[in-house]
Enzyme design. Structure first.
Site, PDB file in Angstrom:
ATOM      1  N   CYS A 261      77.951  61.343 -47.087  1.00 60.13           N
ATOM      2  CA  CYS A 261      77.607  60.642 -48.336  1.00 60.13           C
ATOM      3  C   CYS A 261      78.010  61.433 -49.580  1.00 60.13           C
ATOM      4  O   CYS A 261      78.702  60.916 -50.459  1.00 60.13           O
ATOM      5  CB  CYS A 261      76.122  60.283 -48.355  1.00 60.13           C
ATOM      6  SG  CYS A 261      74.974  61.677 -48.539  1.00 60.13           S
ATOM      7  N   HIS A 309      70.355  61.085 -49.969  1.00 57.68           N
ATOM      8  CA  HIS A 309      71.486  60.165 -49.810  1.00 57.68           C
ATOM      9  C   HIS A 309      72.004  59.751 -51.186  1.00 57.68           C
ATOM     10  O   HIS A 309      71.233  59.595 -52.138  1.00 57.68           O
ATOM     11  CB  HIS A 309      71.059  58.922 -49.021  1.00 57.68           C
ATOM     12  CG  HIS A 309      72.224  58.044 -48.639  1.00 57.68           C
ATOM     13  ND1 HIS A 309      73.176  58.430 -47.731  1.00 57.68           N
ATOM     14  CD2 HIS A 309      72.603  56.816 -49.065  1.00 57.68           C
ATOM     15  CE1 HIS A 309      74.079  57.474 -47.597  1.00 57.68           C
ATOM     16  NE2 HIS A 309      73.760  56.484 -48.399  1.00 57.68           N
ATOM     17  N   HIS A 321      79.273  53.607 -49.985  1.00 57.85           N
ATOM     18  CA  HIS A 321      78.666  54.849 -49.486  1.00 57.85           C
ATOM     19  C   HIS A 321      79.120  55.118 -48.057  1.00 57.85           C
ATOM     20  O   HIS A 321      79.556  54.223 -47.334  1.00 57.85           O
ATOM     21  CB  HIS A 321      77.134  54.769 -49.549  1.00 57.85           C
ATOM     22  CG  HIS A 321      76.520  53.814 -48.566  1.00 57.85           C
ATOM     23  ND1 HIS A 321      75.311  54.062 -47.942  1.00 57.85           N
ATOM     24  CD2 HIS A 321      76.951  52.620 -48.071  1.00 57.85           C
ATOM     25  CE1 HIS A 321      75.026  53.046 -47.127  1.00 57.85           C
ATOM     26  NE2 HIS A 321      75.983  52.171 -47.193  1.00 57.85           N
TER      27      HIS A 321
END
Length: 346
Positions: A261, A309, A321
């Site tokens: 990420c 994240h 993402h």
């Protein structure tokens, strides 16, 4: 007070005896017991069947989500530790580069001190004193005293310089030794953690294969990406991020063939000339806060309380993402996950 005569036995109330309903009551209780046992057996049988039933796709996805949300913070901490390790390596290299010339300076200074000691051993200092005592005039005495004083100061300066350089070298070497020791321990910890992460990802991958044959898990580009081109550095970053859709997730990776990420957002903004750390929480620290109402393509969206994240907003309520192992880089709805905050690099 009036006294009543006791009643004769024939007039006393009769004690209650067994009724005709008692046998029926026993039969009723027995019947209820059998019914309860049968119901319990059915419940147990049903529970055993449910216990051995295969989990549904939704059950597996939910379990993977829960497990991944415990694993991803570990991955992000690993990324941060790797960056710290790289910084320590640079520090060690700088210390090592300083040591070589410093060692030469120490050697030269010690050579000078050694020469002073040799001259003193051969009696040069004694001869200088004898010459002073044998001077013919006061003026010569004063002059010789000045020479002797300067000579003593030079000696003292050389000794002090050698001592200071020697101490600096020892301190620098000690710092380098500590840094090298830290590097060795950190590398060992990272190796252990990497094996643990890989094993956990393998387990989650096997779970996922039970739910999907292709491992795709839905469309990767459900809307235009980007929804609107912002231009400038943000335009370069968001266009790059959208171009990575479909590439695999790989933890610790920052391209060009795979990403995690924070590796994806790092690589995207690097294309625009902006440097970001390879860690979601640290990316939040170095980006300017923006409100939801001011959100624009290229901004970063941080998720979860511990900021483990991050994705990139691409407009129209969508985020690109690198979500997790087994799923490629893809788009998702902005609110699909607990949003912590928004950040704007640059």
């Amino acid at each position: 007070m009036a006294h009543h005569a006791p009643r004769p036995p024939s007039q006393r109330p009769a004690m209650p005896g067994p009724t005709t309903a008692e046998p029926r009551s026993r039969w009723y209780r027995c019947t209820n017991t059998l019914a309860a046992l049968a119901a319990a057996a059915m419940i147990l049988a049903g529970g055993a069947t449910a216990a051995h039933a295969d989990p549904t796709v939704a059950d597996i996805e939910r379990q993977i989500d829960e497990d991944w949300n415990r694993l991803e913070p570990v991955i992000e901490r690993h990324n941060a530790t790797r960056q710290d390790l790289a910084a320590k390596r640079r520090q060690a290299d700088e210390l090592a580069a300083r040591i070589a010339p410093l060692q030469r300076q120490v050697d030269e200074a010690m050579d000078r001190v050694g020469a002073l000691a040799a001259r003193a051993y051969k009696g040069e200092t004694v001869r200088a004193v004898n010459t002073l005592l044998g001077s013919r005039s006061p003026g010569e005495v004063v002059e010789q005293l000045g020479v002797l004083d300067r000579y003593a100061r030079y000696q003292q300066q050389d000794v002090q310089e050698a001592s200071a350089l020697r101490d600096e070298l020892a301190s620098t070497k000690a710092g380098l030794d500590r840094t090298i020791g830290q590097l060795a321990r950190t590398e060992a910890d990272l190796a252990t953690k990497r094996r643990q992460i890989d094993a956990e990802i393998d387990r989650l991958q096997r779970l996922r294969q039970r739910a999907y044959d292709d491992g795709a898990g839905g469309p990767q580009r459900p809307a235009p990406c980007p929804a609107g081109y912002p231009g400038g550095p943000a335009g370069k970053a968001v266009t790059f991020a959208c171009a990575q859709i479909g590439k695999p997730y790989s933890w610790g990776a920052e391209g060009p063939d795979a990403y995690d990420c924070s590796g994806l957002t790092l690589a995207a903004w690097a294309r625009a000339g902006v440097t970001l750390p390879h860690n979601a929480a640290r990316q939040r620290q170095v980006t300017a806060s923006v409100s939801r109402g001011d959100l624009r393509p290229g901004d970063l969206v941080f998720y979860y309380r511990d900021l483990h994240h991050v994705g990139m907003y691409v407009g129209g309520g969508w985020v690109v993402h690198a979500s997790r192992a087994g799923q490629p880089v893809k788009m998702k709805r902005l609110d699909l996950g607990p949003i912590h905050s928004f950040g704007r690099p640059g």
